[in-house]
Design a protein around this motif. Sequence first.
Motif, mmCIF file in Angstrom:
data_model
loop_
_atom_site.group_PDB
_atom_site.id
_atom_site.type_symbol
_atom_site.label_atom_id
_atom_site.label_comp_id
_atom_site.label_asym_id
_atom_site.label_seq_id
_atom_site.Cartn_x
_atom_site.Cartn_y
_atom_site.Cartn_z
ATOM 1 N N MET A 1 0.843 -1.186 0.000
ATOM 2 C CA MET A 1 0.000 0.000 0.000
ATOM 3 C C MET A 1 0.888 1.249 0.000
ATOM 4 S SD MET A 1 -2.899 0.949 2.736
ATOM 5 C CE MET A 1 -3.876 2.359 2.521
ATOM 6 N N LEU A 2 0.637 2.160 -0.893
ATOM 7 C CA LEU A 2 1.406 3.385 -1.033
ATOM 8 C C LEU A 2 0.876 4.436 -0.062
ATOM 9 C CD1 LEU A 2 3.542 4.967 -2.696
ATOM 10 C CD2 LEU A 2 1.669 5.678 -4.153
ATOM 11 N N LYS A 3 1.770 4.948 0.784
ATOM 12 C CA LYS A 3 1.400 6.003 1.725
ATOM 13 C C LYS A 3 2.052 7.292 1.247
ATOM 14 C CE LYS A 3 1.812 7.412 6.513
ATOM 15 N NZ LYS A 3 2.432 7.119 7.801
ATOM 16 N N LEU A 4 1.278 8.140 0.585
ATOM 17 C CA LEU A 4 1.756 9.399 0.023
ATOM 18 C C LEU A 4 1.582 10.502 1.060
ATOM 19 C CD1 LEU A 4 2.732 10.617 -2.719
ATOM 20 C CD2 LEU A 4 0.357 11.204 -3.114
ATOM 21 N N VAL A 5 2.639 11.256 1.318
ATOM 22 C CA VAL A 5 2.612 12.351 2.289
ATOM 23 C C VAL A 5 3.080 13.619 1.582
ATOM 24 C CG1 VAL A 5 3.511 13.164 4.497
ATOM 25 C CG2 VAL A 5 3.179 10.722 4.133
ATOM 26 N N THR A 6 2.486 14.764 1.923
ATOM 27 C CA THR A 6 2.893 16.049 1.358
ATOM 28 C C THR A 6 3.494 16.910 2.457
ATOM 29 O OG1 THR A 6 1.134 15.924 -0.290
ATOM 30 C CG2 THR A 6 2.098 18.086 0.088
ATOM 31 N N ALA A 7 4.675 17.453 2.195
ATOM 32 C CA ALA A 7 5.372 18.281 3.182
ATOM 33 C C ALA A 7 4.678 19.630 3.342
ATOM 34 C CB ALA A 7 6.820 18.487 2.752
ATOM 35 N N GLY A 31 5.038 21.434 -0.177
ATOM 36 C CA GLY A 31 4.167 21.002 -1.261
ATOM 37 C C GLY A 31 4.653 19.778 -2.016
ATOM 38 N N GLN A 32 5.877 19.337 -1.764
ATOM 39 C CA GLN A 32 6.378 18.141 -2.432
ATOM 40 C C GLN A 32 5.859 16.893 -1.707
ATOM 41 O OE1 GLN A 32 10.654 18.696 -2.514
ATOM 42 N NE2 GLN A 32 10.522 19.942 -4.356
ATOM 43 N N SER A 33 5.516 15.886 -2.492
ATOM 44 C CA SER A 33 4.997 14.637 -1.935
ATOM 45 C C SER A 33 6.105 13.595 -1.893
ATOM 46 C CB SER A 33 3.849 14.104 -2.793
ATOM 47 O OG SER A 33 2.799 15.043 -2.813
ATOM 48 N N TYR A 34 6.003 12.696 -0.917
ATOM 49 C CA TYR A 34 7.027 11.652 -0.790
ATOM 50 C C TYR A 34 6.421 10.353 -0.289
ATOM 51 C CZ TYR A 34 6.998 13.217 4.102
ATOM 52 O OH TYR A 34 6.616 13.562 5.369
ATOM 53 N N TRP A 35 7.126 9.262 -0.549
ATOM 54 C CA TRP A 35 6.702 7.926 -0.143
ATOM 55 C C TRP A 35 7.890 6.983 -0.195
ATOM 56 C CZ3 TRP A 35 5.790 10.258 -4.713
ATOM 57 C CH2 TRP A 35 6.254 9.641 -5.861
ATOM 58 N N GLU A 42 13.664 2.327 -1.854
ATOM 59 C CA GLU A 42 14.003 3.698 -2.212
ATOM 60 C C GLU A 42 12.969 4.657 -1.641
ATOM 61 O OE1 GLU A 42 16.381 3.388 -6.401
ATOM 62 O OE2 GLU A 42 14.203 3.492 -6.506
ATOM 63 N N PHE A 43 13.450 5.822 -1.245
ATOM 64 C CA PHE A 43 12.610 6.910 -0.785
ATOM 65 C C PHE A 43 12.375 7.813 -1.991
ATOM 66 C CE2 PHE A 43 12.389 11.227 1.145
ATOM 67 C CZ PHE A 43 11.215 11.054 1.854
ATOM 68 N N CYS A 44 11.134 8.043 -2.362
ATOM 69 C CA CYS A 44 10.792 8.796 -3.575
ATOM 70 C C CYS A 44 10.210 10.160 -3.206
ATOM 71 C CB CYS A 44 9.767 8.024 -4.394
ATOM 72 S SG CYS A 44 10.294 6.370 -4.829
ATOM 73 N N VAL A 45 10.623 11.178 -3.941
ATOM 74 C CA VAL A 45 10.108 12.532 -3.738
ATOM 75 C C VAL A 45 9.643 13.080 -5.074
ATOM 76 C CG1 VAL A 45 10.572 14.849 -2.881
ATOM 77 C CG2 VAL A 45 11.759 12.905 -1.852
ATOM 78 N N ASP A 46 8.365 13.477 -5.139
ATOM 79 C CA ASP A 46 7.824 14.129 -6.324
ATOM 80 C C ASP A 46 8.172 15.602 -6.215
ATOM 81 O OD1 ASP A 46 6.373 15.311 -8.325
ATOM 82 O OD2 ASP A 46 4.513 14.233 -7.892
#
Length: 61
Positions: A1-7, A31-35, A42-46
Amino acid sequence: MLKLVTADQLTLVSVVDRWFCLDEPTFIDVGQSYWIDREVNEFCVDRGGDRLTRHAGRMCR
């Protein structure tokens, strides 16, 4: 399950969810999202504008 968080503020991250340790700390801007992509550790940052950064890490305690 993807847990998307926005800073909501500029944040320097070295540990995510108390269990995932990054090999090198990284900044996440407002405003950047990460998961965490647990399949490849890997730690991903949009970063916006079709830019996605990936940062190596591992599960830790």
